[in-house]
Design an enzyme around this catalytic site. Structure first.
Site, mmCIF file in Angstrom:
data_model
loop_
_atom_site.group_PDB
_atom_site.id
_atom_site.type_symbol
_atom_site.label_atom_id
_atom_site.label_comp_id
_atom_site.label_asym_id
_atom_site.label_seq_id
_atom_site.Cartn_x
_atom_site.Cartn_y
_atom_site.Cartn_z
ATOM 1 N N LYS A 8 72.573 -5.807 28.210
ATOM 2 C CA LYS A 8 71.661 -5.484 27.276
ATOM 3 C C LYS A 8 70.623 -6.691 26.577
ATOM 4 C CE LYS A 8 73.749 -6.870 23.309
ATOM 5 N NZ LYS A 8 72.458 -8.610 22.599
ATOM 6 N N ASP A 157 78.603 -4.189 18.821
ATOM 7 C CA ASP A 157 78.185 -3.585 20.027
ATOM 8 C C ASP A 157 78.567 -3.035 20.873
ATOM 9 O OD1 ASP A 157 79.636 -5.458 21.323
ATOM 10 O OD2 ASP A 157 77.083 -6.732 21.279
#
Length: 294
Positions: A8, A157
């Site tokens: 990401k 995350d």
């Protein structure tokens, strides 16, 4: 079964406040990209495979009732990972599930392509993918919501990678709100120098503050406007300590990026381009990846 955990990037990152638990409240936008590892989990069928015993690089996990243990072998190739393999997030995810569910003996193969210490979430993605793969391979019956709760125990995350779609993240990065954003019309070029940025140290150099403009407002505007509006609070202190990372960002703008930023606390930097840039020969000493050349 095999899957391909993806990286990401962070579209902007504001460190909003310090928390009493020692963490920080942030706001950022997680955006999945196509840079991927490979993860495979294989149940070991001793009789059909003709394997007399489960031997080799074998490890054991004690189950919740402490009456038995489940064995696994972990094989990691590709980019080297420092530290004890037992501390790998893949194994921590396996430990979490094994504490709750009965699993057979397994082989785990991890091919690392996502650079570590880059602000790309590679380890977190591997952990979330382990939860998903175990759930699907052995029919464990966890819902996405249940997987998200378990992923949060592995890292801030990790929950993002369960659903793996663009999201506005707040709290410590674990409070997710889906957003609509599509950057597929742009070329994304990612550059990662041979520099490791400590996330803990990066946070220690930050003075938290409320942003003047929320990322949820900025993201509605065209990426051509983000250069002046979208900020990563880690950039000033990290750039001061590692000028090479700042130079990479400047180079991305020089070759035509409409927006460039460090991802997370670094050290990778990405640029968005309206057309494929001519970057050959400019980042020879660095890891380079483009979504249009994957």
């Amino acid at each position: 079964m095999i899957c391909f955990p993806n990286a990401k990037i962070n579209l902007g990152l504001h460190v909003v406040s310090r928390r009493t638990d020692g963490y920080h409240n942030i706001e950022t936008i997680f955006y999945p990209i196509g840079l991927r590892d490979a993860l495979e989990i294989i149940p070991v069928e001793k009789e059909s495979a003709g394997i007399p015993e489960f031997s080799g690089n074998t490890h054991s996990i004690t189950t919740r009732d402490n009456t038995s243990s489940r064995k696994y072998r972990f094989f990691q190739t590709g980019n080297p990972i420092d530290g004890d393999p037992d501390n790998n997030l893949v194994i921590k995810a396996l430990n979490l599930i094994t504490f709750e569910k009965e699993l057979p003996e397994i082989d785990i193969h991890l091919l690392k392509k996502i650079p570590s210490g880059a602000g790309l979430g590679g380890g977190s993605s591997d952990a979330a993918s382990t939860l998903i793969l175990l759930n699907e391979t052995f029919g464990l019956g966890y819902s996405n919501e249940e997987l998200i709760l378990r992923a949060a125990r592995l890292g801030a995350d990790c929950p993002f990678f369960i659903l793996n779609r663009p999201a506005f993240a707040s709290g410590i990065g674990d409070e997710l709100e889906p957003i609509e954003i599509d950057l597929s019309n742009y070329t994304l070029l990612l550059v990662k120098p041979d520099i490791m940025v400590s996330t803990r140290e990066a946070y220690s150099m930050i003075n938290p503050r409320e942003p003047e403009l929320s990322l949820k407002e900025i993201i509605r505007k065209s990426p051509e406007t983000w250069k002046e509006l979208m900020k990563n609070d880690f950039e000033p202190p990290v750039f001061k300590k590692f000028p090479e990372i700042c130079r990479i960002k400047q180079q991305l703008y020089e070759i035509g990026a409409v927006y460039a930023s460090m991802s997370g606390s670094g050290s990778s930097v990405f640029g968005l381009f309206e057309k494929a840039p001519d970057w050959q020969g400019k980042f020879n000493d660095h890891f380079v990846w483009s979504d249009k050349e994957d």
